[in-house]
Design an enzyme around this catalytic site. Structure first.
Site, PDB file in Angstrom:
ATOM      1  N   THR A   1      -8.734  81.249  55.377  1.00  0.00           N
ATOM      2  CA  THR A   1      -7.515  81.067  54.579  1.00  0.00           C
ATOM      3  C   THR A   1      -6.950  82.377  54.057  1.00  0.00           C
ATOM      4  OG1 THR A   1      -8.240  78.895  53.869  1.00  0.00           O
ATOM      5  CG2 THR A   1      -6.598  79.937  52.499  1.00  0.00           C
TER       6      THR A   1
ATOM      7  N   SER B   1     -12.838  79.081  59.972  1.00  0.00           N
ATOM      8  CA  SER B   1     -14.300  79.177  60.061  1.00  0.00           C
ATOM      9  C   SER B   1     -14.942  77.895  60.581  1.00  0.00           C
ATOM     10  CB  SER B   1     -14.911  79.603  58.733  1.00  0.00           C
ATOM     11  OG  SER B   1     -14.933  78.552  57.816  1.00  0.00           O
TER      12      SER B   1
ATOM     13  N   ASP C   1     -15.133  77.560  54.506  1.00  0.00           N
ATOM     14  CA  ASP C   1     -15.768  76.299  54.931  1.00  0.00           C
ATOM     15  C   ASP C   1     -17.193  76.479  55.449  1.00  0.00           C
ATOM     16  OD1 ASP C   1     -13.545  74.918  54.201  1.00  0.00           O
ATOM     17  OD2 ASP C   1     -12.759  74.632  56.230  1.00  0.00           O
TER      18      ASP C   1
ATOM     19  N   THR D   1     -24.022  77.390  48.613  1.00  0.00           N
ATOM     20  CA  THR D   1     -23.480  76.230  49.306  1.00  0.00           C
ATOM     21  C   THR D   1     -22.046  76.044  48.820  1.00  0.00           C
ATOM     22  OG1 THR D   1     -23.946  73.922  49.827  1.00  0.00           O
ATOM     23  CG2 THR D   1     -24.336  74.554  47.561  1.00  0.00           C
TER      24      THR D   1
ATOM     25  N   THR E   1     -34.299  68.884  50.272  1.00  0.00           N
ATOM     26  CA  THR E   1     -33.780  67.818  49.413  1.00  0.00           C
ATOM     27  C   THR E   1     -32.269  67.643  49.564  1.00  0.00           C
ATOM     28  OG1 THR E   1     -33.508  67.015  47.155  1.00  0.00           O
ATOM     29  CG2 THR E   1     -33.664  69.391  47.419  1.00  0.00           C
ATOM     30  N   GLN E   2     -31.822  66.381  49.473  1.00  0.00           N
ATOM     31  CA  GLN E   2     -30.387  66.099  49.472  1.00  0.00           C
ATOM     32  C   GLN E   2     -29.752  66.492  48.152  1.00  0.00           C
ATOM     33  OE1 GLN E   2     -29.613  61.951  50.192  1.00  0.00           O
ATOM     34  NE2 GLN E   2     -30.752  61.929  52.094  1.00  0.00           N
TER      35      GLN E   2
HETATM   36  N1  ASP Z   1     -10.433  76.230  56.710  1.00  0.00           N
HETATM   37  C1  ASP Z   1     -10.591  77.511  56.098  1.00  0.00           C
HETATM   38  C2  ASP Z   1     -11.720  78.255  56.779  1.00  0.00           C
HETATM   39  O1  ASP Z   1     -12.851  78.022  56.469  1.00  0.00           O
HETATM   40  C3  ASP Z   1     -10.856  77.386  54.636  1.00  0.00           C
HETATM   41  C4  ASP Z   1     -11.019  78.688  53.896  1.00  0.00           C
HETATM   42  O2  ASP Z   1     -10.915  79.759  54.410  1.00  0.00           O
HETATM   43  O3  ASP Z   1     -11.232  78.634  52.691  1.00  0.00           O
HETATM   44  O4  ASP Z   1     -11.476  79.054  57.647  1.00  0.00           O
END
Ligand code: ASP
Length: 345
Positions: free
Chosen positions: A15, A60, A92, A167, A278-279
């Site tokens: 992004t 990504s 992502d 995460t 773990t979840q």
């Molecule tokens: N869809 C985008 C990516 O992961 C989201 C981001 O960059 O925050 O490339």
């Protein structure tokens, strides 16, 4: 060390460098020179900055091990010429990529900081400028001639995390990441404050080793109440399967039904490495705490302790590429390699 630290920006997409497509209205990546035009502030930063970009920057969601190798190779080939590296990456899958790179780079003695943003750099309310500029400052930070940070980190919204502990937790908030089982290594406010007690000393003793073999024949299986024998069996019977990240409940609990335990046990006897993570968003697997995890321990599941799924997955890919003797695999997995696992890591 040069007077002004030399920083290499590696632009992979995400992004941070996206624009709206006229026809579809969807965001897509554009080239790095345009991104640079949006941050004239880069000229004021006290270090010399070069950049290198993926030929075709990507969202990504399209990241995969081949691209992780590309990032690792860029760092390897430019390692001597720079004091630090900043990888611009979509948020992502950033935790996966940054975890993978942390395993692929052994004996790292320079900072590699992953960052990105929730809003494109051209957007009025963008979070990209702060994320990028502070990441550069962190990559350039030195103390007594050594880099303050000499590991793979992820910087986002005022916090610097150990990459393989992170995460993605939110698709909208600027605070998009968390590191539930390990505190931030630094926080940025009026001052950039490093938490030195959590940061290992930089050692230049051993040369950088870059591992480029990652084995993707693995699966993530998330347990849920009602999961069927058919589903579990189908996953464990995937042809060529070498490893499974089993997302168990709470402190590592799973159904105690005979069919479930038998399927796992049979897969382990076929040489498939199964690790229990773990979840839960935080906390650790404690095998044997409940009867519901005692059976898993008995049949030989690997204890994922407090590792994230992202880190477990990429550690599995990395270790499978190392041809470790099957008898040593579990022990090696349960050890901390880059501070990714265990409370005292
Ligand atoms: N869809 C985008 C990516 O992961 C989201 C981001 O960059 O925050 O490339």
């Amino acid at each position: 060390m040069t007077q002004n630290p030399r920083i290499l920006l590696i632009y992979t997409g995400g992004t941070i460098g996206m624009v709206k497509d006229f026809e579809t209205g969807a965001l897509r990546a554009f080239n790095f020179d345009k991104l640079r035009q949006h941050i004239p502030e880069l000229k004021q930063v006290n270090c010399s900055i070069d950049s290198i970009s993926f030929e075709a920057p990507i969202d990504s969601s399209d990241m995969d091990p081949a691209q992780w190798v590309m990032i690792a190779e860029i760092i390897e080939s430019k390692y001597q010429g720079y004091d630090g590296f900043v990888v611009l990456h979509g948020s992502d899958t950033m935790s996966y990529s940054a975890s993978a790179i942390s395993f692929m780079l052994e004996n790292l003695s320079k900072p590699v900081i992953f960052t990105g943003s929730q809003l494109p750099i051209g957007d009025l309310r963008t979070d990209a400028k702060e994320n990028l500029i502070t990441s550069i400052e962190i990559a350039a930070a030195q103390h007594k001639g050594f880099p303050v940070i000499s590991e793979v980190c992820l910087y986002f919204e005022y916090k610097l995390y150990r990459a393989n502990r992170t995460t993605k937790i939110n698709a909208e908030h600027f605070q998009a990441f968390s590191s539930p089982n390990y505190p931030p290594l630094a926080e940025s406010g009026v001052h950039l404050k490093f938490n030195r007690s959590l940061i290992p000393e930089t050692s230049k003793a051993a040369p950088l080793i870059v591992s480029k073999t990652l084995v993707s024949d693995i699966a993530v299986l998330k347990l849920f109440p009602g999961i069927t024998k058919n589903t579990v069996e189908s996953v464990l019977r995937i042809s060529g399967l070498r490893g499974v990240i089993l997302e168990t409940y709470g402190a590592g609990n799973a159904p105690t039904s005979a069919w479930f335990i038998d399927l796992l046990s049979e897969a382990i006897s076929r040489g498939i490495n199964i690790v229990s993570v773990t979840q839960c968003k935080g906390g650790s697997v404690i095998m044997g705490k409940y009867e519901a995890s005692l059976l898993l321990q008995k049949i030989g599941l690997i204890n994922g302790l407090d590792i994230t799924t992202e880190s477990a997955l990429t550690k599995m890919m990395y270790l499978l590429g190392k041809d470790i003797h099957p008898e040593n695999f579990a022990h090696t997995f349960e050890k901390s390699l880059r501070g990714e696992i265990g409370t005292n890591a």
